[in-house]
Structures are given as C-alpha cells and as structure tokens.
Design a protein around this motif. Structure first.
Motif, PDB file in Angstrom:
ATOM      1  N   GLN A  64      68.092  85.370 155.821  1.00  0.00           N
ATOM      2  CA  GLN A  64      67.677  86.693 156.430  1.00  0.00           C
ATOM      3  C   GLN A  64      68.903  87.705 156.393  1.00  0.00           C
ATOM      4  O   GLN A  64      68.937  88.874 156.064  1.00  0.00           O
ATOM      5  CB  GLN A  64      67.261  86.643 157.987  1.00  0.00           C
ATOM      6  N   ARG A  65      69.967  87.061 156.930  1.00  0.00           N
ATOM      7  CA  ARG A  65      71.313  87.954 156.759  1.00  0.00           C
ATOM      8  C   ARG A  65      71.535  88.356 155.284  1.00  0.00           C
ATOM      9  O   ARG A  65      71.893  89.584 154.843  1.00  0.00           O
ATOM     10  CB  ARG A  65      72.471  87.187 157.163  1.00  0.00           C
ATOM     11  N   LEU A  66      71.377  87.475 154.388  1.00  0.00           N
ATOM     12  CA  LEU A  66      71.357  87.645 152.779  1.00  0.00           C
ATOM     13  C   LEU A  66      70.500  89.086 152.444  1.00  0.00           C
ATOM     14  O   LEU A  66      70.788  89.897 151.631  1.00  0.00           O
ATOM     15  CB  LEU A  66      71.218  86.708 152.086  1.00  0.00           C
ATOM     16  N   GLN A  67      69.226  88.937 153.120  1.00  0.00           N
ATOM     17  CA  GLN A  67      68.290  89.883 152.502  1.00  0.00           C
ATOM     18  C   GLN A  67      68.704  91.147 153.334  1.00  0.00           C
ATOM     19  O   GLN A  67      68.662  92.405 152.520  1.00  0.00           O
ATOM     20  CB  GLN A  67      66.911  89.515 153.280  1.00  0.00           C
ATOM     21  N   GLN A  68      69.401  91.171 154.480  1.00  0.00           N
ATOM     22  CA  GLN A  68      69.864  92.400 154.893  1.00  0.00           C
ATOM     23  C   GLN A  68      70.797  92.796 154.365  1.00  0.00           C
ATOM     24  O   GLN A  68      71.230  94.152 154.107  1.00  0.00           O
ATOM     25  CB  GLN A  68      70.164  92.133 156.577  1.00  0.00           C
ATOM     26  N   ALA A  69      71.869  92.003 153.774  1.00  0.00           N
ATOM     27  CA  ALA A  69      72.953  92.279 152.990  1.00  0.00           C
ATOM     28  C   ALA A  69      72.454  93.296 151.757  1.00  0.00           C
ATOM     29  O   ALA A  69      73.025  94.464 151.440  1.00  0.00           O
ATOM     30  CB  ALA A  69      74.091  91.289 152.555  1.00  0.00           C
ATOM     31  N   VAL A  70      71.349  92.860 151.051  1.00  0.00           N
ATOM     32  CA  VAL A  70      71.073  93.466 149.947  1.00  0.00           C
ATOM     33  C   VAL A  70      70.395  94.918 150.113  1.00  0.00           C
ATOM     34  O   VAL A  70      70.585  95.978 149.605  1.00  0.00           O
ATOM     35  CB  VAL A  70      69.784  92.666 149.314  1.00  0.00           C
ATOM     36  N   ARG A  71      69.665  95.054 151.271  1.00  0.00           N
ATOM     37  CA  ARG A  71      69.165  96.219 151.753  1.00  0.00           C
ATOM     38  C   ARG A  71      70.247  97.184 152.088  1.00  0.00           C
ATOM     39  O   ARG A  71      70.343  98.358 151.598  1.00  0.00           O
ATOM     40  CB  ARG A  71      68.419  96.094 153.076  1.00  0.00           C
ATOM     41  N   GLN A  72      71.522  96.745 152.692  1.00  0.00           N
ATOM     42  CA  GLN A  72      72.487  97.568 152.890  1.00  0.00           C
ATOM     43  C   GLN A  72      72.998  97.997 151.687  1.00  0.00           C
ATOM     44  O   GLN A  72      73.620  98.997 151.544  1.00  0.00           O
ATOM     45  CB  GLN A  72      73.415  97.082 154.018  1.00  0.00           C
ATOM     46  N   PHE A  73      73.275  97.283 150.510  1.00  0.00           N
ATOM     47  CA  PHE A  73      73.912  97.571 149.546  1.00  0.00           C
ATOM     48  C   PHE A  73      73.038  98.833 148.788  1.00  0.00           C
ATOM     49  O   PHE A  73      73.601  99.415 148.276  1.00  0.00           O
ATOM     50  CB  PHE A  73      73.646  96.400 148.523  1.00  0.00           C
ATOM     51  N   GLY A  74      71.539  98.431 148.858  1.00  0.00           N
ATOM     52  CA  GLY A  74      70.724  99.453 148.109  1.00  0.00           C
ATOM     53  C   GLY A  74      70.988 100.744 148.746  1.00  0.00           C
ATOM     54  O   GLY A  74      71.138 101.707 147.928  1.00  0.00           O
ATOM     55  N   ARG A  75      71.303 100.876 150.066  1.00  0.00           N
ATOM     56  CA  ARG A  75      71.188 102.214 150.785  1.00  0.00           C
ATOM     57  C   ARG A  75      72.521 102.810 150.609  1.00  0.00           C
ATOM     58  O   ARG A  75      72.644 103.970 150.449  1.00  0.00           O
ATOM     59  CB  ARG A  75      71.051 102.137 152.319  1.00  0.00           C
ATOM     60  N   CYS A  76      73.663 101.950 150.375  1.00  0.00           N
ATOM     61  CA  CYS A  76      74.960 102.646 150.188  1.00  0.00           C
ATOM     62  C   CYS A  76      74.944 103.042 148.579  1.00  0.00           C
ATOM     63  O   CYS A  76      75.788 104.083 148.458  1.00  0.00           O
ATOM     64  CB  CYS A  76      76.009 101.388 150.303  1.00  0.00           C
ATOM     65  N   LEU A  77      74.456 102.496 147.806  1.00  0.00           N
ATOM     66  CA  LEU A  77      74.363 102.860 146.392  1.00  0.00           C
ATOM     67  C   LEU A  77      73.529 103.608 145.835  1.00  0.00           C
ATOM     68  O   LEU A  77      73.409 103.931 144.567  1.00  0.00           O
ATOM     69  CB  LEU A  77      74.800 101.576 145.484  1.00  0.00           C
ATOM     70  N   ARG A  78      72.813 104.225 146.619  1.00  0.00           N
ATOM     71  CA  ARG A  78      71.678 105.234 145.943  1.00  0.00           C
ATOM     72  C   ARG A  78      72.266 106.423 145.376  1.00  0.00           C
ATOM     73  O   ARG A  78      71.944 107.047 144.585  1.00  0.00           O
ATOM     74  CB  ARG A  78      70.783 105.756 147.268  1.00  0.00           C
ATOM     75  N   SER A  79      73.435 106.896 145.690  1.00  0.00           N
ATOM     76  CA  SER A  79      74.108 108.298 145.554  1.00  0.00           C
ATOM     77  C   SER A  79      74.727 107.712 143.983  1.00  0.00           C
ATOM     78  O   SER A  79      75.315 106.620 144.040  1.00  0.00           O
ATOM     79  CB  SER A  79      74.816 108.888 146.179  1.00  0.00           C
ATOM     80  N   THR A  80      74.876 108.662 143.244  1.00  0.00           N
ATOM     81  CA  THR A  80      75.614 108.412 141.851  1.00  0.00           C
ATOM     82  C   THR A  80      77.029 108.690 141.891  1.00  0.00           C
ATOM     83  O   THR A  80      77.429 109.654 142.575  1.00  0.00           O
ATOM     84  CB  THR A  80      74.938 109.117 140.714  1.00  0.00           C
ATOM     85  N   PRO A  81      77.864 107.919 141.641  1.00  0.00           N
ATOM     86  CA  PRO A  81      79.430 108.267 141.874  1.00  0.00           C
ATOM     87  C   PRO A  81      79.884 109.457 140.999  1.00  0.00           C
ATOM     88  O   PRO A  81      79.321 109.687 139.978  1.00  0.00           O
ATOM     89  CB  PRO A  81      79.913 107.178 140.975  1.00  0.00           C
ATOM     90  N   GLY A  82      80.576 110.250 141.627  1.00  0.00           N
ATOM     91  CA  GLY A  82      81.148 111.603 141.083  1.00  0.00           C
ATOM     92  C   GLY A  82      80.151 112.727 141.556  1.00  0.00           C
ATOM     93  O   GLY A  82      80.351 113.701 141.203  1.00  0.00           O
ATOM     94  N   VAL A  83      78.865 112.339 142.068  1.00  0.00           N
ATOM     95  CA  VAL A  83      77.907 113.317 142.172  1.00  0.00           C
ATOM     96  C   VAL A  83      77.542 113.497 143.591  1.00  0.00           C
ATOM     97  O   VAL A  83      77.375 112.504 144.541  1.00  0.00           O
ATOM     98  CB  VAL A  83      76.555 112.977 141.462  1.00  0.00           C
ATOM     99  N   PRO A  84      77.984 114.861 144.344  1.00  0.00           N
ATOM    100  CA  PRO A  84      77.842 114.928 145.774  1.00  0.00           C
ATOM    101  C   PRO A  84      76.384 114.735 146.154  1.00  0.00           C
ATOM    102  O   PRO A  84      75.507 115.186 145.527  1.00  0.00           O
ATOM    103  CB  PRO A  84      78.342 116.347 145.974  1.00  0.00           C
TER     104      PRO A  84
END
Length: 416
Positions: A396-416
């Motif tokens: 369950q914690r691993l699934q939560q970690a993946v969800r938090q990764f996904g939310r964190c990386l939605r933006s493209t680096p260098g693009v506001p």
C-alpha cells in the motif's frame, strides 16, 4: 577551594583555548557523504510531522519471527550469555552455518577453519580488507559500488580499480584485461551478486570463469553474498563457494539481515578460504569480542528452523517488487524486473534524466513527493542517471509512493 586550572569540569577550564585536532589521512581522504543532504531533509520533514515514505535504505522494516525473538529473550536471561563471547562466533553457530551451506548449496565446510561469525557482513568485509590489503596493493571492485566496497579498501591504504558490473561477460573480460595490463597485478577481486545497487545477477557458470581467472592471475576473491537469500521467480542466487576450487581462491560473506529480518542484530558470516579466514580471525581478535551470545543462540534456531519463514519473506519482497515495478511502468518509467535482492534500479525518466542529476532528482522527489530514494550518483559515477528504490515498505505504501511520484513529475522540467 577547587582550583579551576586543575578541575576539568569547571567552567573556567571549558573556556580555555583548544588546539585543532588533525585527523589521520585515511579519514581526511574520505569523500563527502553524498546521501547527507537527503538524510538531513528527511530528518527535518519528519521532525515537522510530515509522513515520508522511505525507500532510500535497504533497512528491513519487518521483524524476525516471534519464536526467534522469544529465543533471544530466553537466552538473554541466562547469566552465562552476558560474558565476553568468542570473536569468531560460538561453535554451534558456525556448525549451523556449515549445515546450511551443505543443505542449500552442496558445499562442505569445516566450522573451525572455514567459517567465522562476523558482526554483520559489512564489519567482516571491512576487517578482511584490513587483514589482506596495504599500501601498494590493488583491488578490483564492481561499479556502481556499494560504498563500503570502495572505502574499506581505501581505509586499508590500498588502491581501487572499478569495473562496470552490469554486463557479466564484459565484466569478466575487463577483469582479465586489467590483470594483463597492471603490474603488480591486483591482489583482490570483490564480487557482489545479487548486486547492490543494480540487482544484476549471474549464473553458476560465471563463478567458474572467476575461479579460472583467479588461478591464472593469482588474485583472491571476496564475494559479498548479502542478498543471496532473496531470489525471485524460481531463481536461486548461486553461492561462489559452490564452484569447484572456489575455497582455494576466495571467501564469501553472508548475513541474516535480509532473509531473516535480523538487520539490527548484526549477524553475518565469512566462509571459505582457510588462509583468508585465519587473517580475518587475527584482526578480529584485536578489534572485538564477537556478537552478544544471546543473539548467537537465537541465530542458531533461526537458521535451524527458519527456512519456511525465509521463503515467506522472499514471497513478500517479490509481491512488493511486482507492485512497485508495475506502478513505475504505469507512470512512464523504464525499469527492469529484478530477479533477486531488495532493490529496484530505475533509470530517471525522460525528459528529467537529460536535464537533472540523480542527487538533485532525488532531492526533488523528497521535497515535493515526500518519498526518499537513493540517487545513483551515491554509488559512483556509473550510477548517475539512476535511482535505487528499496522494497522495505508494504504494498500500500509503495502504491502511494508511485502516486506521489506521478503528481510531482506532471510538469515538464524547465517549463513553468
């Protein structure tokens, strides 16, 4: 009246000028600890009450089985177990290790001359380096590297040559090529399969090639087999000692930290070459009095009766592996399914990989996703571009970690 000039506990004494301590070169030459920034931020977040999912360290969170803990408590109540123990481990423990090697790998070992109990495999490896290496000696080490495989050699004042471990056939060729071109030839070859951090594995034939190379070029082998208890999908990590002639050229370190969840108990073993183990015994005789004897007694019963529990723990790690890898692939990460160990070695996803280093990327995940991971750069230059994720949290914690990764990386680096 007490004279403050002669009273070390006085306020006046504490305020006197102190001269600087000059530490030994072996300490001054150690590189900065690359995980320091991550650990500091993790600590601050937890002090602030923030829930951090910690996949950074291979530190098992599951406890040993209850009956093993009960045996420890029973043995701790025996007054005889509180005396100094033997630095090399009590005989019954060494005998149990010999029985385990015979049952699992078909290897016959003499408990007196071919097995030494160590305070975890890390201590044993470090002291073995002190016993065998010195100025002018060279050791070949797999890269990316578990830090102690580099720094224990450096602390022994020897030289390190790192060889990329990720393709076994290329690694073998590089060992031979280095031995041919280097004078004096390497004294030690360090191996680590299943490999930490990359999860690279080998078959038994690989070790046959290693023994042949060791005989040809006259080097000795130290195999760190710390993750040998954790093989998945029917794969059983082979013991280096199971190959004919291996005990003539090398030794192997094992531990009860992973398969038996006894990481904090500090129970490990060195097995194999008698001369190498004799040198280790000589060092340990000066440095320590061995493992607390009650822990050794509990370790005996864990080895004797804990195979079902070990296999259950392996199945648990396999489920966690499947959950984490499936989740990472779903959010676009390129990651292989490891066949053994307790880590996933994951390439930093694009476009981030081409624009940010692994340390800064790991800091981003901790700062914005509240998930701690190990940056590949912490394992040397060949680890750059990767992350190591430990399978120490539940599904369950691993699934939560993946969800938090996904939310964190939605933006493209260098693009506001």
């Amino acid at each position: 009246m007490i004279d403050p000039r002669t009273n070390p506990g006085s306020e006046e004494h504490d305020s006197t000028e102190h001269y600087d301590l000059e530490v030994a070169p072996r300490v001054r030459n150690l590189p900065p600890y690359l995980f320091g920034r991550i650990n500091e931020l993790k600590y601050r977040k937890r002090r602030a009450g923030i829930d951090v999912i910690d996949l950074g360290m291979g530190n098992p969170t599951d406890p040993p089985e209850d009956w093993v803990i009960d045996k420890l408590c029973e043995a701790a109540r025996d007054a005889r177990n509180h005396r100094y123990s033997a630095a090399t481990g009590i005989y019954n423990l060494r005998r149990e290790v010999a029985r385990r090697y015979q049952a699992r790998f078909g290897v016959r070992l003499d408990p007196d001359q071919e097995i030494v109990a160590t305070i975890g495999s890390k201590e044993g490896f470090s002291h073995m380096c002190l016993a065998l290496l010195g100025p002018g000696d060279t050791a070949l080490v797999p890269a990316p590297s578990f830090p102690v495989h580099i720094h224990a050699i450096a602390l022994a004042a020897a030289n390190v040559i790192s060889l990329d471990v990720r393709e076994p056939s290329a690694f073998l060729a590089n060992v031979a090529r280095t031995c041919e071109s280097l004078e004096p030839r390497p004294k030690i070859l360090v191996l680590n399969y299943p490999h930490n951090p990359t999860a690279t594995v080998v078959e038994r034939a690989f070790f046959e090639e290693i023994v042949a190379l060791a005989r040809k070029y006259r080097f000795f082998v130290i195999h760190d087999f710390a993750y040998g208890d954790l093989g998945f999908d029917g794969y059983q990590p082979p013991s280096f000692l199971s190959v004919k002639g291996a005990t003539g050229v090398g030794c192997e370190f094992t531990t009860m930290s992973k398969g038996y969840n006894m990481a904090g108990w500090r129970v490990g073993f060195a097995a194999g070459n008698r001369e190498m183990l004799a040198a280790l015994k000589a060092i340990k005789g000066y440095y320590d009095y061995g493992i607390f004897q009650a822990v050794q007694v509990a370790a005996i019963v864990a080895l004797r009766h804990g195979e079902e529990g070990r296999l259950s723990q392996v199945a648990e790690y396999q489920r966690r592996r499947d959950t984490l890898v499936r989740g990472l692939k779903r959010i676009g990460w390129d990651v292989d399914l490891p066949r053994a160990g307790m880590f996933v070695w994951a390439a930093i996803p694009e476009p981030w990989r081409s624009q940010i280093g692994s340390i800064d990327f790991a800091m981003k995940l901790l700062e914005e996703a509240n998930v701690a991971v190990s940056p590949g750069r912490g394992f040397g230059e060949t680890g750059e571009g990767y992350l190591r994720l430990a399978l120490v949290e539940n599904e369950q914690r691993l699934q939560q970690a993946v969800r938090q990764f996904g939310r964190c990386l939605r933006s493209t680096p260098g693009v506001p």
